[in-house]
Design a protein around this motif. Structure first.
Motif, PDB file in Angstrom:
ATOM      1  N   ILE A  75      96.507  55.837  62.609  1.00 58.34           N
ATOM      2  CA  ILE A  75      97.317  55.087  63.561  1.00 58.34           C
ATOM      3  C   ILE A  75      98.485  55.968  64.002  1.00 58.34           C
ATOM      4  CG2 ILE A  75      98.471  53.982  61.599  1.00 58.34           C
ATOM      5  CD1 ILE A  75      99.018  51.561  63.356  1.00 58.34           C
ATOM      6  N   GLN A  76      98.800  55.910  65.269  1.00 52.07           N
ATOM      7  CA  GLN A  76      99.943  56.650  65.803  1.00 52.07           C
ATOM      8  C   GLN A  76     101.210  55.843  65.519  1.00 52.07           C
ATOM      9  OE1 GLN A  76     100.078  59.588  67.760  1.00 52.07           O
ATOM     10  NE2 GLN A  76      97.908  59.952  67.394  1.00 52.07           N
ATOM     11  N   ILE A  77     102.127  56.411  64.743  1.00 51.31           N
ATOM     12  CA  ILE A  77     103.409  55.765  64.466  1.00 51.31           C
ATOM     13  C   ILE A  77     104.489  56.593  65.153  1.00 51.31           C
ATOM     14  CG2 ILE A  77     105.060  55.030  62.704  1.00 51.31           C
ATOM     15  CD1 ILE A  77     102.444  53.450  62.621  1.00 51.31           C
ATOM     16  N   ASN A  78     105.083  56.013  66.184  1.00 47.05           N
ATOM     17  CA  ASN A  78     106.076  56.733  66.996  1.00 47.05           C
ATOM     18  C   ASN A  78     105.560  58.109  67.408  1.00 47.05           C
ATOM     19  OD1 ASN A  78     107.821  54.554  66.852  1.00 47.05           O
ATOM     20  ND2 ASN A  78     108.888  55.347  65.066  1.00 47.05           N
ATOM     21  N   GLY A  79     104.277  58.145  67.787  1.00 48.73           N
ATOM     22  CA  GLY A  79     103.662  59.364  68.290  1.00 48.73           C
ATOM     23  C   GLY A  79     103.082  60.289  67.243  1.00 48.73           C
ATOM     24  N   VAL A  80     103.160  59.939  65.968  1.00 43.83           N
ATOM     25  CA  VAL A  80     102.662  60.799  64.890  1.00 43.83           C
ATOM     26  C   VAL A  80     101.419  60.166  64.274  1.00 43.83           C
ATOM     27  CG1 VAL A  80     103.204  61.827  62.645  1.00 43.83           C
ATOM     28  CG2 VAL A  80     105.000  61.604  64.393  1.00 43.83           C
ATOM     29  N   PRO A  81     100.271  60.890  64.272  1.00 47.38           N
ATOM     30  CA  PRO A  81      99.076  60.346  63.627  1.00 47.38           C
ATOM     31  C   PRO A  81      99.329  60.168  62.125  1.00 47.38           C
ATOM     32  CG  PRO A  81      98.564  62.351  64.888  1.00 47.38           C
ATOM     33  CD  PRO A  81     100.050  62.208  64.846  1.00 47.38           C
ATOM     34  N   THR A  82      99.034  58.957  61.637  1.00 45.57           N
ATOM     35  CA  THR A  82      99.351  58.616  60.256  1.00 45.57           C
ATOM     36  C   THR A  82      98.198  57.843  59.644  1.00 45.57           C
ATOM     37  OG1 THR A  82     101.674  58.410  60.934  1.00 45.57           O
ATOM     38  CG2 THR A  82     101.085  57.481  58.795  1.00 45.57           C
ATOM     39  N   ASP A  83      97.865  58.148  58.408  1.00 45.89           N
ATOM     40  CA  ASP A  83      96.856  57.403  57.667  1.00 45.89           C
ATOM     41  C   ASP A  83      97.361  55.976  57.447  1.00 45.89           C
ATOM     42  OD1 ASP A  83      96.074  56.575  54.588  1.00 45.89           O
ATOM     43  OD2 ASP A  83      94.418  57.503  55.693  1.00 45.89           O
ATOM     44  N   ALA A  84      96.478  55.011  57.608  1.00 40.63           N
ATOM     45  CA  ALA A  84      96.869  53.599  57.495  1.00 40.63           C
ATOM     46  C   ALA A  84      97.558  53.288  56.173  1.00 40.63           C
ATOM     47  CB  ALA A  84      95.644  52.701  57.680  1.00 40.63           C
ATOM     48  N   GLY A  85      97.084  53.860  55.084  1.00 39.47           N
ATOM     49  CA  GLY A  85      97.700  53.619  53.782  1.00 39.47           C
ATOM     50  C   GLY A  85      99.123  54.152  53.702  1.00 39.47           C
ATOM     51  N   ALA A  86      99.382  55.244  54.387  1.00 36.83           N
ATOM     52  CA  ALA A  86     100.735  55.813  54.392  1.00 36.83           C
ATOM     53  C   ALA A  86     101.705  54.924  55.160  1.00 36.83           C
ATOM     54  CB  ALA A  86     100.709  57.215  54.990  1.00 36.83           C
ATOM     55  N   VAL A  87     101.185  54.193  56.125  1.00 38.14           N
ATOM     56  CA  VAL A  87     102.047  53.288  56.898  1.00 38.14           C
ATOM     57  C   VAL A  87     102.599  52.205  55.986  1.00 38.14           C
ATOM     58  CG1 VAL A  87     102.145  51.637  58.801  1.00 38.14           C
ATOM     59  CG2 VAL A  87     100.814  53.738  59.050  1.00 38.14           C
ATOM     60  N   THR A  88     101.733  51.558  55.228  1.00 36.30           N
ATOM     61  CA  THR A  88     102.209  50.481  54.363  1.00 36.30           C
ATOM     62  C   THR A  88     103.034  51.026  53.193  1.00 36.30           C
ATOM     63  OG1 THR A  88     100.054  50.448  53.264  1.00 36.30           O
ATOM     64  CG2 THR A  88     100.463  48.785  54.959  1.00 36.30           C
ATOM     65  N   ALA A  89     102.761  52.254  52.763  1.00 38.65           N
ATOM     66  CA  ALA A  89     103.529  52.843  51.661  1.00 38.65           C
ATOM     67  C   ALA A  89     105.008  52.961  52.027  1.00 38.65           C
ATOM     68  CB  ALA A  89     102.957  54.206  51.289  1.00 38.65           C
ATOM     69  N   GLN A  90     105.309  53.115  53.299  1.00 38.55           N
ATOM     70  CA  GLN A  90     106.711  53.241  53.711  1.00 38.55           C
ATOM     71  C   GLN A  90     107.497  51.938  53.514  1.00 38.55           C
ATOM     72  OE1 GLN A  90     107.072  54.007  57.924  1.00 38.55           O
ATOM     73  NE2 GLN A  90     105.875  52.203  58.457  1.00 38.55           N
ATOM     74  N   PHE A  91     106.784  50.811  53.406  1.00 42.47           N
ATOM     75  CA  PHE A  91     107.457  49.526  53.217  1.00 42.47           C
ATOM     76  C   PHE A  91     107.874  49.290  51.758  1.00 42.47           C
ATOM     77  CE2 PHE A  91     105.018  48.693  57.110  1.00 42.47           C
ATOM     78  CZ  PHE A  91     106.032  48.198  57.918  1.00 42.47           C
ATOM     79  N   ALA A  92     107.231  49.949  50.804  1.00 49.27           N
ATOM     80  CA  ALA A  92     107.513  49.702  49.388  1.00 49.27           C
ATOM     81  C   ALA A  92     108.979  49.942  49.032  1.00 49.27           C
ATOM     82  CB  ALA A  92     106.585  50.528  48.511  1.00 49.27           C
ATOM     83  N   PRO A  93     109.596  51.081  49.416  1.00 49.80           N
ATOM     84  CA  PRO A  93     111.009  51.270  49.070  1.00 49.80           C
ATOM     85  C   PRO A  93     111.921  50.245  49.754  1.00 49.80           C
ATOM     86  CG  PRO A  93     110.025  53.341  49.808  1.00 49.80           C
ATOM     87  CD  PRO A  93     109.024  52.263  50.037  1.00 49.80           C
ATOM     88  N   LEU A  94     111.564  49.844  50.946  1.00 48.37           N
ATOM     89  CA  LEU A  94     112.347  48.852  51.680  1.00 48.37           C
ATOM     90  C   LEU A  94     112.335  47.506  50.962  1.00 48.37           C
ATOM     91  CD1 LEU A  94     113.943  48.295  54.313  1.00 48.37           C
ATOM     92  CD2 LEU A  94     111.769  47.624  55.326  1.00 48.37           C
ATOM     93  N   VAL A  95     111.148  47.095  50.542  1.00 50.24           N
ATOM     94  CA  VAL A  95     111.007  45.804  49.864  1.00 50.24           C
ATOM     95  C   VAL A  95     111.593  45.861  48.447  1.00 50.24           C
ATOM     96  CG1 VAL A  95     109.294  44.170  48.975  1.00 50.24           C
ATOM     97  CG2 VAL A  95     109.094  45.055  51.295  1.00 50.24           C
ATOM     98  N   THR A  96     111.583  47.033  47.832  1.00 49.36           N
ATOM     99  CA  THR A  96     112.236  47.188  46.533  1.00 49.36           C
ATOM    100  C   THR A  96     113.749  47.020  46.688  1.00 49.36           C
ATOM    101  OG1 THR A  96     110.493  48.638  45.708  1.00 49.36           O
ATOM    102  CG2 THR A  96     112.633  48.781  44.601  1.00 49.36           C
ATOM    103  N   ALA A  97     114.295  47.576  47.752  1.00 49.61           N
ATOM    104  CA  ALA A  97     115.735  47.473  48.000  1.00 49.61           C
ATOM    105  C   ALA A  97     116.135  46.086  48.500  1.00 49.61           C
ATOM    106  CB  ALA A  97     116.172  48.527  49.006  1.00 49.61           C
ATOM    107  N   PHE A  98     115.235  45.451  49.254  1.00 47.65           N
ATOM    108  CA  PHE A  98     115.498  44.133  49.838  1.00 47.65           C
ATOM    109  C   PHE A  98     114.295  43.231  49.538  1.00 47.65           C
ATOM    110  CE2 PHE A  98     117.684  47.296  52.380  1.00 47.65           C
ATOM    111  CZ  PHE A  98     118.954  46.774  52.530  1.00 47.65           C
ATOM    112  N   PRO A  99     114.218  42.658  48.342  1.00 48.94           N
ATOM    113  CA  PRO A  99     113.027  41.898  47.933  1.00 48.94           C
ATOM    114  C   PRO A  99     112.721  40.683  48.801  1.00 48.94           C
ATOM    115  CG  PRO A  99     114.496  42.261  46.063  1.00 48.94           C
ATOM    116  CD  PRO A  99     115.200  42.751  47.273  1.00 48.94           C
TER     117      PRO A  99
END
Length: 130
Positions: free
Chosen positions: A34-58
């Motif tokens: 998936i293109q994220i802000n113009g950068v090709p990214t593996d789908a699993g890597a997209v959701t991995a970026q949410f883990a630190p956010l949800v850890t900081a803001f449950p």
């Protein structure tokens, strides 16, 4: 049903997974690459970026303020809220509540999100947790 109805249903289902912090469920909505802000990214890597956010803001929660479907595009204006309960960008938990604006454009292809353009006011988060 129209394409608009299909896309509204698709998006609302996706948003449910987001607000439940169901990363595996979220991944099923993305094209394998998936293109994220113009950068090709593996789908699993997209959701991995949410883990630190949800850890900081449950209790991180996206609330739709405006949603527009135009052709194969879904455009969403959110208010995002959460309580700072964990480390975020080096800032230890403060217990402060944050509320910020986010705008996201999704391009749908073959029933999956193929492109995402996202703008989250991260500076406002940092200012609010201070």
């Amino acid at each position: 049903m129209t394409r608009r109805d299909d896309y509204l249903s698709l998006y609302n289902s996706y948003l449910g997974h987001c607000n439940e912090h169901d990363f595996a469920g979220m991944t099923t909505f993305y094209a394998p690459i998936i293109q994220i802000n113009g950068v090709p990214t593996d789908a699993g890597a997209v959701t991995a970026q949410f883990a630190p956010l949800v850890t900081a803001f449950p209790d991180w929660h996206w609330k739709v303020r405006h949603l527009l479907v135009d052709g194969d595009d879904i455009v969403v204006h959110f208010t995002v809220t959460g309580t700072h309960r964990g480390t975020f960008r080096g800032q230890e938990a403060t217990g402060r509540q944050v509320s910020v604006t986010e705008f996201t454009l999704y391009k749908v292809k073959d029933g999956k999100f193929a492109e995402v353009w996202d703008l989250l006011d991260t500076d406002a988060i940092i200012q609010q947790i201070g």
